[in-house]
Each structure stands twice: as C-alpha cells, then as structure tokens.
Design a protein around this motif. Structure first.
Motif, mmCIF file in Angstrom:
data_model
loop_
_atom_site.group_PDB
_atom_site.id
_atom_site.type_symbol
_atom_site.label_atom_id
_atom_site.label_comp_id
_atom_site.label_asym_id
_atom_site.label_seq_id
_atom_site.Cartn_x
_atom_site.Cartn_y
_atom_site.Cartn_z
ATOM 1 N N ILE A 148 0.811 -1.220 0.000
ATOM 2 C CA ILE A 148 0.000 0.000 0.000
ATOM 3 C C ILE A 148 0.842 1.266 0.000
ATOM 4 O O ILE A 148 0.547 2.219 -0.727
ATOM 5 C CB ILE A 148 -0.949 -0.007 1.219
ATOM 6 C CG1 ILE A 148 -1.959 -1.147 1.074
ATOM 7 C CG2 ILE A 148 -1.675 1.330 1.373
ATOM 8 C CD1 ILE A 148 -2.823 -1.371 2.292
ATOM 9 N N CYS A 149 1.896 1.266 0.786
ATOM 10 C CA CYS A 149 2.695 2.489 0.938
ATOM 11 C C CYS A 149 3.830 2.599 -0.075
ATOM 12 O O CYS A 149 4.313 3.697 -0.349
ATOM 13 C CB CYS A 149 3.261 2.553 2.359
ATOM 14 S SG CYS A 149 1.986 2.572 3.641
ATOM 15 N N LYS A 258 -10.745 -1.639 -1.340
ATOM 16 C CA LYS A 258 -10.205 -2.999 -1.349
ATOM 17 C C LYS A 258 -9.033 -3.133 -0.381
ATOM 18 O O LYS A 258 -8.955 -4.104 0.388
ATOM 19 C CB LYS A 258 -9.748 -3.352 -2.768
ATOM 20 C CG LYS A 258 -9.110 -4.724 -2.894
ATOM 21 C CD LYS A 258 -8.652 -4.974 -4.313
ATOM 22 C CE LYS A 258 -7.894 -6.291 -4.414
ATOM 23 N NZ LYS A 258 -7.401 -6.531 -5.793
ATOM 24 N N ALA A 259 -8.114 -2.168 -0.395
ATOM 25 C CA ALA A 259 -6.968 -2.202 0.517
ATOM 26 C C ALA A 259 -7.430 -2.101 1.965
ATOM 27 O O ALA A 259 -6.907 -2.784 2.851
ATOM 28 C CB ALA A 259 -5.997 -1.068 0.186
ATOM 29 N N LEU A 260 -8.420 -1.220 2.209
ATOM 30 C CA LEU A 260 -8.932 -1.056 3.563
ATOM 31 C C LEU A 260 -9.597 -2.339 4.052
ATOM 32 O O LEU A 260 -9.446 -2.728 5.225
ATOM 33 C CB LEU A 260 -9.925 0.103 3.622
ATOM 34 C CG LEU A 260 -10.517 0.417 5.003
ATOM 35 C CD1 LEU A 260 -9.418 0.838 5.969
ATOM 36 C CD2 LEU A 260 -11.581 1.495 4.893
ATOM 37 N N SER A 261 -10.326 -3.031 3.176
ATOM 38 C CA SER A 261 -10.973 -4.281 3.551
ATOM 39 C C SER A 261 -9.939 -5.342 3.920
ATOM 40 O O SER A 261 -10.092 -6.057 4.918
ATOM 41 C CB SER A 261 -11.850 -4.771 2.399
ATOM 42 O OG SER A 261 -12.433 -6.011 2.715
ATOM 43 N N THR A 262 -8.873 -5.428 3.106
ATOM 44 C CA THR A 262 -7.820 -6.409 3.394
ATOM 45 C C THR A 262 -7.130 -6.102 4.711
ATOM 46 O O THR A 262 -6.912 -6.992 5.541
ATOM 47 C CB THR A 262 -6.779 -6.415 2.257
ATOM 48 O OG1 THR A 262 -7.424 -6.750 1.034
ATOM 49 C CG2 THR A 262 -5.689 -7.431 2.531
ATOM 50 N N CYS A 263 -6.785 -4.829 4.927
ATOM 51 C CA CYS A 263 -6.094 -4.443 6.162
ATOM 52 C C CYS A 263 -6.986 -4.593 7.386
ATOM 53 O O CYS A 263 -6.517 -4.956 8.464
ATOM 54 C CB CYS A 263 -5.602 -3.004 6.062
ATOM 55 S SG CYS A 263 -4.232 -2.801 4.914
ATOM 56 N N SER A 264 -8.272 -4.310 7.236
ATOM 57 C CA SER A 264 -9.181 -4.469 8.373
ATOM 58 C C SER A 264 -9.297 -5.938 8.758
ATOM 59 O O SER A 264 -9.397 -6.277 9.947
ATOM 60 C CB SER A 264 -10.553 -3.880 8.043
ATOM 61 O OG SER A 264 -11.152 -4.559 6.957
#
Length: 332
Positions: A148-149, A258-264
C-alpha cells in the motif's frame, strides 16, 4: 539390613544430604501431571466435548478450504499475501490440534493425566507454532505495508521467489523461541504436587509446580516471551498506523476500499490472536480464572474465526472459491 542402616546414619549425621536424596527420589517418581481441565461436572464435560468438537472440525475444514483454494488458484499462489495466508491456515490447524486432541480425550474419558514427556512435547509445539504465528502475522503486516505504501517497489521487494526464504525465517524464529522455553522449563526439578490448573501444558502452570526457587527462571522465560511479543506488537502497530494514514484520502475509490478491507481483516485477526495471548503471558506468573477462557479463545475459537473473517471480507478469496467450486463441479 546394611543398606537401611547406612541410610539412617546418613540421615542422622548429614540431614542436608538426606533431604537432597529424598528430593531426587521424589523427582524420579514425577512421571505424570494431572490436568484439572475446565469442569468436573459430567453433564458440562459432555456439553464441552460437543462444542469443542464442533469448533475443532469447523477450524480444520475452514482452514483446509483456504489452503486448497490458494494452492489450486495460480493467481493467488503467486501472491505473497495469499501464500502467507495459506501458511497461517496451516499453523491454525496444527495449533488447535496440539491441545484439542488431548482436551477432547480428557472430556470424554475423564482421565486427565499426561506424561512428563507428553507435557514437554505439548509445551514445545504450542510455543513453536504460536511463535511462528506471531512472526508470520508481523511479516503479513509488513507485506501489507509495502503493497500500500510502496506499490512501485513492491514487486521487486516482495516477489514470489523470496517467499521460501521468508517462510524459513519465521519458522526458525518460532523454533528458537520454543526451544529456549523448553530448555528453561526442563531444567526445573518437579517433585509434586503435579496438578496443572489448565486443560493443556503451558509454561506458567508448569513452572509453578517446580520444587525450587523459580524467580530467575520466570524472569528469563517472561523476557523471552515479552521481547518477541513487544517487537512484533510495535512492528504491527507501526505498520498499520502508517497504512491507515496512507489510505485516509483513498476511502472513496475502489482500490482504497479494497486495501482497507484487506487491512481491516488483518487487524481483526491480529487482535483476536494477540489480545488473549497478551492477557495470559505478558504479566507475572499468577493465576486468574480468565486465563482458561483466554486460552480457549486463541486455541479453539480463533482458528475458527480466521477463515470466516477472510472469506467474508476478501473479494479475491471469495472469487477464487467460486472458481474452485466450478472446477470441482459443485453447485454455486
């Protein structure tokens, strides 16, 4: 009897030596431990047997389904994140199996004893798998951070060919942790009583049964666990804080969601695993009634919840499962 007279004289003139000989005799007889378990009520034991059996089977089937899904899908298998997820599912299956088999046997037969060798083996594998899982979760957080970063350098940094080396690293870390714990505990003398206030062998309860001063050993054992937990916790906390700050302005688009869902999903899973373990291990060796509940949660319940969390919150996993069902001619 000459030997008997010699022992009496030795006890009379050398009381310290006599006490030492008696201690060694008692230690030599310490071959089994008694597990007090969760309850002595027979109806409650049978109810627990049914519940634990259901959770254990659900854990095996759910995690096995994730492993098969990743292995059968070329796209997922080439992704480091899903390679690590499959390994996490394997660890969950093994970790729950170490304690669940003995627990179910004791609940059904009411024979809650374990040999000294069996106790040490159970202790070793629990910390081996638990330590490896801690390192793996930290590695998954770093993988998520890089994706992500630093997306431009992610393919070069976390390419598929580095996964075997990273795999060997976190297993080696778990092996080093568990070997250290086992060596420290194995040095302790045990001469009774032999009752463990738990449903499996674990370091805090076993250490309390030693018939010698264990203060130094407790400090060494806690330092080992605390250092690993603290380092992993700080890396996890730092990674996810940076990830959330990076995603702050991207919640509206599809990639950000999508990234937020994976990280959550990662955060929920890490919380379910770390919080109970912190409660049990990151404090002095004192007993609380909640210890058993916390142990049940991360040994029995968490391996059931992890597959559910990933299948409900990860669109790629759900699509891969649909493709697998189609390939196996199963109804959608």
């Amino acid at each position: 009897m000459p030997g008997h007279g010699t022992d009496e004289c030795s006890s009379l003139f050398f009381p310290a030596q006599a006490r030492h000989n008696e201690l060694r005799k008692n230690m030599s007889n310490q071959t089994t431990f008694t597990l007090l378990g969760l309850s002595h009520s027979r109806p409650l034991q049978l109810l627990l047997f049914v519940l634990v059996s259901a959770c254990y089977m659900a854990s095996l089937l759910g995690n096995l389904f994730i492993v098969v899904t990743v292995l059968m899908d070329p796209d997922l298998l080439q992704s480091p994140m899903y390679f690590f997820l499959a390994n996490l599912s394997l660890i969950d299956m093994a970790l729950s199996s170490v304690a669940a088999h003995k627990m179910l046997s004791d609940l059904l037969s009411q024979r809650s004893t374990i040999s000294y060798g069996g106790c040490m083996a159970q202790l070793f594998f629990l910390h081996f798998l638990g330590g490896s899982e801690m390192f793996l979760l930290t590695l998954m957080a770093c993988d998520c951070y890089m994706a992500i970063c630093h997306p431009l350098s992610y393919a070069e940094t976390m390419h598929r060919h580095r996964c075997p080396g990273l795999w060997a690293t976190y297993w080696a870390g778990g092996l080093l942790h568990s070997s250290t714990q086992l060596v420290l505990v194995a040095w302790l003398p045990f001469c009774g009583p032999s009752k463990l206030d738990k449903f499996y062998c674990d370091v805090p309860q076993v250490v309390k049964l030693a018939c010698s001063d264990t203060y130094v050993m407790e400090i060494l054992i806690m330092s080992n666990s605390d250092l690993i937990s603290l380092v992993c916790f700080l890396v996890l906390l730092g990674s996810y804080c940076v990830i959330l700050v990076t995603l702050r302005g991207c919640f509206g688009d599809g990639g950000g969601r999508k990234a937020l869902s994976t990280c959550s999903a990662h955060l929920i899973m890490v919380s379910l695993i770390l919080v109970p373990r912190i409660f049990v291990y990151l404090r002095p060796f004192s007993s609380f009634q909640m210890d058993k509940m916390a142990s049940i949660f991360y040994i029995i319940i968490t391996p059931v919840l992890n597959p559910i969390i990933y299948t409900l919150r990860n669109q790629e996993i759900k699509e891969a499962m649909k493709r697998l069902r189609t390939r196996l001619w199963l109804p959608c």
